[in-house]
Design a protein around this motif. Structure first.
Motif, PDB file in Angstrom:
ATOM      1  N   GLY A 153       0.774  -1.232   0.000  1.00 54.89           N
ATOM      2  CA  GLY A 153       0.000   0.000   0.000  1.00 54.89           C
ATOM      3  C   GLY A 153       0.799   1.272   0.000  1.00 54.89           C
ATOM      4  O   GLY A 153       0.236   2.362   0.142  1.00 54.89           O
ATOM      5  N   THR A 154       2.124   1.165  -0.200  1.00 55.90           N
ATOM      6  CA  THR A 154       2.980   2.347  -0.234  1.00 55.90           C
ATOM      7  C   THR A 154       3.476   2.556  -1.661  1.00 55.90           C
ATOM      8  O   THR A 154       3.986   1.625  -2.283  1.00 55.90           O
ATOM      9  N   ARG A 155       3.306   3.776  -2.176  1.00 50.28           N
ATOM     10  CA  ARG A 155       3.763   4.061  -3.537  1.00 50.28           C
ATOM     11  C   ARG A 155       5.279   3.881  -3.608  1.00 50.28           C
ATOM     12  O   ARG A 155       6.013   4.388  -2.766  1.00 50.28           O
ATOM     13  N   ALA A 156       5.736   3.137  -4.640  1.00 52.83           N
ATOM     14  CA  ALA A 156       7.159   2.824  -4.734  1.00 52.83           C
ATOM     15  C   ALA A 156       7.616   2.936  -6.185  1.00 52.83           C
ATOM     16  O   ALA A 156       6.851   2.709  -7.124  1.00 52.83           O
ATOM     17  N   GLU A 157       8.889   3.289  -6.363  1.00 51.41           N
ATOM     18  CA  GLU A 157       9.494   3.401  -7.696  1.00 51.41           C
ATOM     19  C   GLU A 157      10.113   2.059  -8.085  1.00 51.41           C
ATOM     20  O   GLU A 157      11.289   1.819  -7.860  1.00 51.41           O
ATOM     21  N   TRP A 158       9.305   1.188  -8.681  1.00 47.01           N
ATOM     22  CA  TRP A 158       9.830  -0.095  -9.136  1.00 47.01           C
ATOM     23  C   TRP A 158       9.918  -0.191 -10.661  1.00 47.01           C
ATOM     24  O   TRP A 158      10.717  -0.957 -11.192  1.00 47.01           O
ATOM     25  N   ARG A 159       9.149   0.616 -11.370  1.00 47.87           N
ATOM     26  CA  ARG A 159       9.135   0.536 -12.832  1.00 47.87           C
ATOM     27  C   ARG A 159      10.485   0.854 -13.482  1.00 47.87           C
ATOM     28  O   ARG A 159      10.874   0.174 -14.435  1.00 47.87           O
ATOM     29  N   PRO A 160      11.225   1.873 -12.993  1.00 54.22           N
ATOM     30  CA  PRO A 160      12.529   2.133 -13.622  1.00 54.22           C
ATOM     31  C   PRO A 160      13.470   0.938 -13.567  1.00 54.22           C
ATOM     32  O   PRO A 160      14.238   0.695 -14.514  1.00 54.22           O
ATOM     33  N   TRP A 161      13.412   0.161 -12.478  1.00 51.00           N
ATOM     34  CA  TRP A 161      14.285  -1.001 -12.354  1.00 51.00           C
ATOM     35  C   TRP A 161      13.829  -2.112 -13.288  1.00 51.00           C
ATOM     36  O   TRP A 161      14.661  -2.824 -13.873  1.00 51.00           O
ATOM     37  N   ALA A 162      12.501  -2.248 -13.468  1.00 51.43           N
ATOM     38  CA  ALA A 162      11.993  -3.233 -14.425  1.00 51.43           C
ATOM     39  C   ALA A 162      12.412  -2.866 -15.846  1.00 51.43           C
ATOM     40  O   ALA A 162      12.808  -3.741 -16.641  1.00 51.43           O
ATOM     41  N   LEU A 163      12.368  -1.582 -16.185  1.00 46.42           N
ATOM     42  CA  LEU A 163      12.757  -1.145 -17.525  1.00 46.42           C
ATOM     43  C   LEU A 163      14.254  -1.306 -17.749  1.00 46.42           C
ATOM     44  O   LEU A 163      14.687  -1.636 -18.864  1.00 46.42           O
ATOM     45  N   LEU A 164      15.047  -1.079 -16.707  1.00 46.93           N
ATOM     46  CA  LEU A 164      16.497  -1.260 -16.838  1.00 46.93           C
ATOM     47  C   LEU A 164      16.814  -2.712 -17.154  1.00 46.93           C
ATOM     48  O   LEU A 164      17.617  -3.023 -18.050  1.00 46.93           O
ATOM     49  N   TRP A 165      16.187  -3.630 -16.423  1.00 48.72           N
ATOM     50  CA  TRP A 165      16.374  -5.066 -16.675  1.00 48.72           C
ATOM     51  C   TRP A 165      15.903  -5.436 -18.079  1.00 48.72           C
ATOM     52  O   TRP A 165      16.578  -6.162 -18.803  1.00 48.72           O
ATOM     53  N   ALA A 166      14.738  -4.910 -18.469  1.00 50.38           N
ATOM     54  CA  ALA A 166      14.200  -5.203 -19.790  1.00 50.38           C
ATOM     55  C   ALA A 166      15.130  -4.688 -20.887  1.00 50.38           C
ATOM     56  O   ALA A 166      15.270  -5.315 -21.947  1.00 50.38           O
ATOM     57  N   GLY A 167      15.775  -3.552 -20.634  1.00 53.72           N
ATOM     58  CA  GLY A 167      16.725  -3.013 -21.599  1.00 53.72           C
ATOM     59  C   GLY A 167      17.886  -3.957 -21.821  1.00 53.72           C
ATOM     60  O   GLY A 167      18.280  -4.226 -22.967  1.00 53.72           O
TER      61      GLY A 167
END
Length: 208
Positions: A153-167
């Protein structure tokens, strides 16, 4: 990190994946950027077949040398350290491409591993690596931690790390594809990629 630098980091991670896939397919399953894997192979060789320890040991030593050279370039360049580091990476990749063209396999691997070591000096904070570009364990840990906070329930910055891995993954797919179909040309593409990234670095705001 602002949006422009995030996109820049993803493009660099993709380049690292590209080069590591080419290196992996060229070096009998050894890595030019993933030193945890090489360390495991070094340990297995030392425990079972000591002569086979030479290759992973040399690659690990070359990677550390590349990190050292990249760190020195960053220290000397001051606010333009990204440009200096990526220029060094491009030079190493040009050497690797030239070495492959004339059949110097060892020199090619040396250029690749030096480039990947140096690349990790692109994003620094207080002299330490802020974003690892050639290894994704830390990014995946941060991704998992961010997902846990989001679920809780806490807003977190996880998308940039997913995109880095995907890159990195996407770059590895392209690198493997071109290594299979364009073996003498793929490293020239990698070197051109590094030069483009150096040009992009010039357009980023200078850092203190």
């Amino acid at each position: 990190m602002d949006r422009a630098r995030r996109r820049f980091a993803i493009a660099l991670a993709a380049m690292a994946g590209f080069i590591d896939a080419v290196g992996f397919l060229s070096a009998d399953g050894y890595f030019v950027s993933f030193m945890s894997g090489n360390t495991t192979r070094l340990g297995v060789a030392l425990g079972t077949d000591v002569p086979r320890a030479a290759m992973p040991a040399l690659l690990i030593g070359g990677f550390v040398a590349g990190v050292t050279l990249g760190a020195l370039a960053a220290l000397k360049a001051g606010t333009r350290r990204k440009l200096a580091v990526l220029a060094l990476v491009a030079l190493c990749l040009l050497e690797a491409a030239g070495a492959r063209a004339v059949g110097l396999h060892g020199a090619m691997l040396a250029g690749l591993v030096l480039a990947m070591g140096a690349l990790n000096n692109t994003f620094l904070r207080d002299g330490e690596v802020a974003v690892g570009l050639t290894y994704m364990t830390g990014a995946l840990v941060k991704l998992g931690q961010g997902l846990a906070r989001e679920i809780a329930g806490t807003r977190a910055e996880w998308r940039p790390w997913a995109l880095l891995w995907a890159g990195l993954l996407a770059g590895a797919v392209v690198g493997a594809f071109l290594q299979d179909r364009l073996p003498l040309g793929c490293l020239w593409i990698g070197a051109a990629w590094a030069m483009i990234m150096a040009a992009v670095a010039v357009r980023l705001p200078a850092e203190a």
